[in-house]
Motif scaffolding. Structure first.
Motif, PDB file in Angstrom:
ATOM      1  N   SER A 172     -63.687 -25.533  15.833  1.00  0.00           N
ATOM      2  CA  SER A 172     -63.718 -26.538  15.700  1.00  0.00           C
ATOM      3  C   SER A 172     -64.967 -27.261  16.449  1.00  0.00           C
ATOM      4  N   ALA A 174     -65.038 -29.915  18.987  1.00  0.00           N
ATOM      5  CA  ALA A 174     -65.802 -29.629  20.072  1.00  0.00           C
ATOM      6  C   ALA A 174     -65.824 -28.728  20.927  1.00  0.00           C
ATOM      7  N   ALA A 176     -66.710 -24.778  22.475  1.00  0.00           N
ATOM      8  CA  ALA A 176     -66.255 -24.024  23.035  1.00  0.00           C
ATOM      9  C   ALA A 176     -67.285 -24.675  24.812  1.00  0.00           C
ATOM     10  N   ILE A 189     -62.929 -22.411  28.044  1.00  0.00           N
ATOM     11  CA  ILE A 189     -62.192 -23.023  26.202  1.00  0.00           C
ATOM     12  C   ILE A 189     -62.517 -23.037  25.498  1.00  0.00           C
ATOM     13  N   THR A 190     -62.479 -22.845  23.864  1.00  0.00           N
ATOM     14  CA  THR A 190     -62.657 -22.660  22.535  1.00  0.00           C
ATOM     15  C   THR A 190     -61.381 -23.227  22.361  1.00  0.00           C
ATOM     16  N   CYS A 191     -61.351 -24.214  21.025  1.00  0.00           N
ATOM     17  CA  CYS A 191     -61.055 -25.288  20.215  1.00  0.00           C
ATOM     18  C   CYS A 191     -61.073 -24.761  18.669  1.00  0.00           C
ATOM     19  N   VAL A 201     -55.166 -28.200  15.994  1.00  0.00           N
ATOM     20  CA  VAL A 201     -56.026 -27.875  16.492  1.00  0.00           C
ATOM     21  C   VAL A 201     -55.381 -26.961  18.037  1.00  0.00           C
ATOM     22  N   TYR A 202     -55.769 -25.285  18.179  1.00  0.00           N
ATOM     23  CA  TYR A 202     -55.601 -24.709  19.597  1.00  0.00           C
ATOM     24  C   TYR A 202     -56.751 -24.891  20.036  1.00  0.00           C
ATOM     25  N   ASN A 203     -56.106 -25.657  21.231  1.00  0.00           N
ATOM     26  CA  ASN A 203     -57.183 -25.451  22.266  1.00  0.00           C
ATOM     27  C   ASN A 203     -56.139 -23.988  23.379  1.00  0.00           C
ATOM     28  N   ALA A 205     -57.415 -21.452  26.589  1.00  0.00           N
ATOM     29  CA  ALA A 205     -57.741 -21.123  28.107  1.00  0.00           C
ATOM     30  C   ALA A 205     -58.331 -19.729  28.357  1.00  0.00           C
ATOM     31  N   LYS A 233     -58.803 -30.167  31.955  1.00  0.00           N
ATOM     32  CA  LYS A 233     -60.466 -30.534  30.537  1.00  0.00           C
ATOM     33  C   LYS A 233     -59.361 -30.366  29.785  1.00  0.00           C
ATOM     34  N   LEU A 234     -58.036 -29.830  30.194  1.00  0.00           N
ATOM     35  CA  LEU A 234     -57.168 -28.848  28.496  1.00  0.00           C
ATOM     36  C   LEU A 234     -56.630 -30.716  28.232  1.00  0.00           C
TER      37      LEU A 234
END
Length: 236
Positions: A172, A174, A176, A189-191, A201-203, A205, A233-234
């Protein structure tokens, strides 16, 4: 963004730094036969399925490494307190045992993917050499994107690596983020978006908690502060 918390004495809490990985993520380009940086534009197109996926297949593995092995004894250096001696690194990751183990891990990941179609792979304590081995695999090139390549600073000398299935997920806007704690690469953390439901959207971690004492803090305090940094952060 930096975080510090009041749950422990200030002397126990170094500042966490979050860094946007603006030189990635990466996917393999068959035309140039190389890994190229992906676009990080949020995509709201595709199939407008409002029902999010609830069956993501995720595999995680702590790869470990031998950067801190004594080249003469082929054993990890251990300090008087029983902890790994992080100050006695020889800077090499070339032992036969390490290469055999790394290739075995890659083979296990491949077989798991063939059996279950893995969506996300989270790896901890990967070195640049391991990333190079991984990104040379045909099944990785065909089916996965990566948060870093072997030239990325976030795996120098080691760090976390996140891979996602390029057929089911996309990165996405955002992109990483990398969390550094006292100069160590600690979390990524990857969106991600599901291609079948891009509005969701899946965050993800990918976290490696401290295994040793840091700056006078005990292990529990060190892990607690890192988890708080990731959760904070999440929630942003």
């Amino acid at each position: 963004r930096q975080h510090d918390f009041d749950s422990a004495p200030k002397s126990y809490i170094p500042r966490h730094t979050w860094i946007l990985l603006n030189k990635g993520p990466y996917e393999f380009d068959e035309e140039t036969e190389s890994w190229k940086a992906l676009s990080t534009i949020l995509d709201n197109g595709g199939i407008n399925n409002d029902k999010p996926r609830t069956d993501l297949n995720i595999i995680t593995w702590n790869v470990l490494f031998d950067l801190h092995k004594n080249p003469e004894t082929n054993a990890f250096e251990v300090g008087d307190d029983g902890e790994l001696d992080w100050n006695n690194a020889n800077g090499k990751d070339q032992s036969t045992a390490t290469q055999t183990r790394q290739l075995a891990i890659i083979d296990i990941l491949r077989r798991e993917h063939e059996a279950n179609q893995i969506d996300v792979i989270c790896l901890q304590e990967v070195t640049q050499r391991f990333v190079n081995l991984l990104q040379s695999q045909d099944w990785i090139r065909n089916d996965f994107c990566m948060s870093a390549t072997e030239k990325s600073s976030c795996v120098d000398p080691y760090g976390n690596l996140t891979l996602w299935n390029r057929h089911t997920l996309r990165v996405s806007a955002a992109a990483a983020f990398l969390c550094q704690d006292v100069g160590r690469n600690r979390a990524v953390i990857t969106c991600l978006q599901a291609k079948a439901a891009p509005r969701h959207v899946y965050n993800v971690a990918n976290v490696h908690l401290p295994a040793d004492k840091q700056d006078g803090a005990n292990r529990d305090d060190a892990r607690n502060r890192e988890l708080q940094a990731v959760i904070g952060k999440l929630q942003l």
